[in-house]
Design a protein around this motif. Structure first.
Motif, short mmCIF file in Angstrom:
data_model
loop_
_atom_site.label_atom_id
_atom_site.label_comp_id
_atom_site.label_asym_id
_atom_site.label_seq_id
_atom_site.Cartn_x
_atom_site.Cartn_y
_atom_site.Cartn_z
N GLY A 1 0.81 -1.22 0.00
CA GLY A 1 0.00 0.00 0.00
C GLY A 1 0.84 1.26 0.00
N ASP A 2 2.09 1.17 0.46
CA ASP A 2 2.97 2.35 0.41
C ASP A 2 3.14 2.84 -1.02
N ILE A 3 3.10 1.92 -1.97
CA ILE A 3 3.27 2.30 -3.37
C ILE A 3 2.13 3.20 -3.81
N TRP B 1 -9.94 8.16 5.70
CA TRP B 1 -9.25 6.98 5.19
C TRP B 1 -9.97 5.67 5.57
N GLU B 2 -11.13 5.78 6.18
CA GLU B 2 -11.89 4.58 6.51
C GLU B 2 -12.48 3.96 5.24
N ALA C 1 -10.24 -5.58 4.05
CA ALA C 1 -9.84 -4.23 4.43
C ALA C 1 -8.33 -4.17 4.69
N PHE C 2 -7.75 -3.01 4.43
CA PHE C 2 -6.36 -2.76 4.81
C PHE C 2 -6.19 -1.27 5.03
N ASP C 3 -5.00 -0.84 5.45
CA ASP C 3 -4.78 0.55 5.84
C ASP C 3 -3.58 1.14 5.12
N VAL C 4 -3.80 2.30 4.51
CA VAL C 4 -2.72 3.12 3.98
C VAL C 4 -2.83 4.47 4.69
N ASP C 5 -1.89 4.75 5.57
CA ASP C 5 -1.95 5.96 6.39
C ASP C 5 -1.15 7.09 5.74
N PRO C 6 -1.54 8.34 6.03
CA PRO C 6 -0.81 9.48 5.46
C PRO C 6 0.60 9.59 6.04
N GLU C 7 1.51 10.16 5.24
CA GLU C 7 2.87 10.40 5.71
C GLU C 7 2.83 11.33 6.92
N GLN C 8 3.66 11.01 7.91
CA GLN C 8 3.74 11.82 9.12
C GLN C 8 5.01 12.66 9.10
N GLY C 9 5.00 13.75 9.86
CA GLY C 9 6.20 14.57 9.98
C GLY C 9 5.87 16.04 10.10
N SER C 10 6.78 16.79 10.71
CA SER C 10 6.57 18.23 10.90
C SER C 10 6.62 19.01 9.60
N ASP C 11 7.14 18.39 8.53
CA ASP C 11 7.24 19.08 7.25
C ASP C 11 6.06 18.75 6.33
#
Length: 375
Positions: free
Chosen positions: A30-32, A257-258, A237-247
């Motif tokens: 899913g990262d792709i 994303w549900e 079902a599976f999960d692709v979460d948004p990129e995290q970070g202060s930038d």
């Protein structure tokens, strides 16, 4: 059939998805999807995932085309059998890896470093990948006014390191007039744990042609023709979460994303010519045939992608932001066609049967089963 038995059958049929890369590697793959921020990026994501899951299309299709019969002889009128079997297709070595540099990607680039390799496992290949892909975007630094370039990296997932595609099956056959058997496969729509959904049906025919041949009653073996079609629909079902970070700027509520899932639809068809001998306690058969199958995988739901933040030069300290795309992956495998040879046997103990077969095709399949039969 009891609802509990249907559920057990359904769980078994989803063994491929539950224990193999369709789920075991799905979240990593899913990262792709996060590379699909542009139209070219979406094409690249589909190209990569199609190559990664390629053995699923051929292997699962071969499984579905197996187990339709356990003798070359047809039932007598209203004769009946019920069989539960398990098939395992072997993934050939050439289909356990692929080279990302041979895919003609449009936006993603292979990141060549000392520890990386452009050759990466498919879903049934090795459990580690050393392949990194990157997508570049440019922005203006608000402090210096200079153009800068940002790179988002995507690690290709490893496989299961188990080069086998399993698929259980349950079916019933009944004899009609003129040496014709009708076989039915059926699992009603099921809602299983972990948001797994499944339904399956199939129908097959086997006809004894010995009776139509000159001197047919004197021929010491049974000769028959068989054809079968199977259709499977499933999702998980599976999960692709948004990129995290202060930038990274993210203005989306987590509920956006549900409902992410992978949906799989497969069709398989086979036709076979069989010859065999049925004795009181044991039967043998062999034959040749042709099989074809198709598989589609798509991803209903909304998914996060990382894109340049157009507000960065003026009012934001975050050069990247999260956007959403809907149903980014839609891949299909339509060319899983091959001739095949097969052999099998059935041991009959009163009304109970033990069956086994081996099919030699592009993806060889071994199959064992148990059941019972009358007449």
């Amino acid at each position: 059939m009891d609802k509990k038995l249907y559920t057990l059958i359904g769980i078994g049929l989803l063994l491929l998805m539950v224990t193999s890369p369709v789920t075991a590697q799905l979240n990593n793959a899913g990262d792709i999807i996060q590379a699909a921020a542009t139209e070219e990026g979406r094409q690249d994501a589909n190209t990569l995932l199609k190559a990664y899951f390629d053995p699923v299309g051929s292997g699962f299709g071969s499984d579905l085309n197996t187990g339709w019969f356990n003798t070359a002889k047809s039932h007598s009128v209203l004769g009946f059998d019920l069989t539960v079997s398990a098939s395992v297709a072997r993934v050939p070595g050439a289909d356990r890896s692929f080279n990302v540099q041979e895919l003609n990607l449009k936006e993603l680039e292979y990141i060549e470093e000392e520890s990386t390799s452009p050759v990466t496992p498919t879903a049934f290949g090795g459990d580690e990948s050393n392949t990194t892909l990157g997508a570049y975007f440019s922005y203006t630094n608000p402090q210096t006014g200079e153009q800068q370039q940002e790179r988002v990296d995507f690690e290709m997932p490893g496989g299961t390191d188990v080069p086998y595609v399993p698929a259980p099956m349950v079916q019933a056959s009944v004899g009609f007039v003129k040496g014709t058997d009708v076989t039915v496969r059926y699992v009603p729509p099921l809602d299983l744990p972990n948001d797994i959904k499944l339904d399956l049906w199939g129908i097959g025919l086997k006809h004894d042609i010995t009776q139509w041949l000159p001197g047919g009653k004197l021929i010491p073996v049974n000769i028959s023709l068989q054809a079968g079609y199977t259709k499977l629909n499933s999702s998980i079902a599976f999960d692709v979460d948004p990129e995290q970070g202060s930038d990274v700027e993210n203005n989306y509520d987590p509920s956006t994303w549900e409902g992410q899932k992978a949906a799989m639809r497969s069709n398989a068809f086979t036709i076979n010519a069989l010859v065999g001998k049925t004795l009181p306690f044991i039967s043998f058969y062999g034959g040749i045939g042709y099989e074809t199958s198709s598989l589609t995988i798509d991803t209903p739901g909304s998914y996060p992608v990382t894109v340049p933040n157009e507000d960065f030069p003026d009012q934001s300290n975050q050069p990247k932001k999260i956007e959403k795309i809907d149903n980014p992956i839609d891949i299909s495998y339509d060319d899983n066609n091959s001739f095949r040879g097969l052999v099998g046997t059935r041991i009959k103990l009163a009304i109970f049967n033990i069956t086994a077969s081996y099919t030699l095709s592009k993806y060889p399949v071994g199959q064992v089963g148990v059941g019972f039969s009358f007449r």
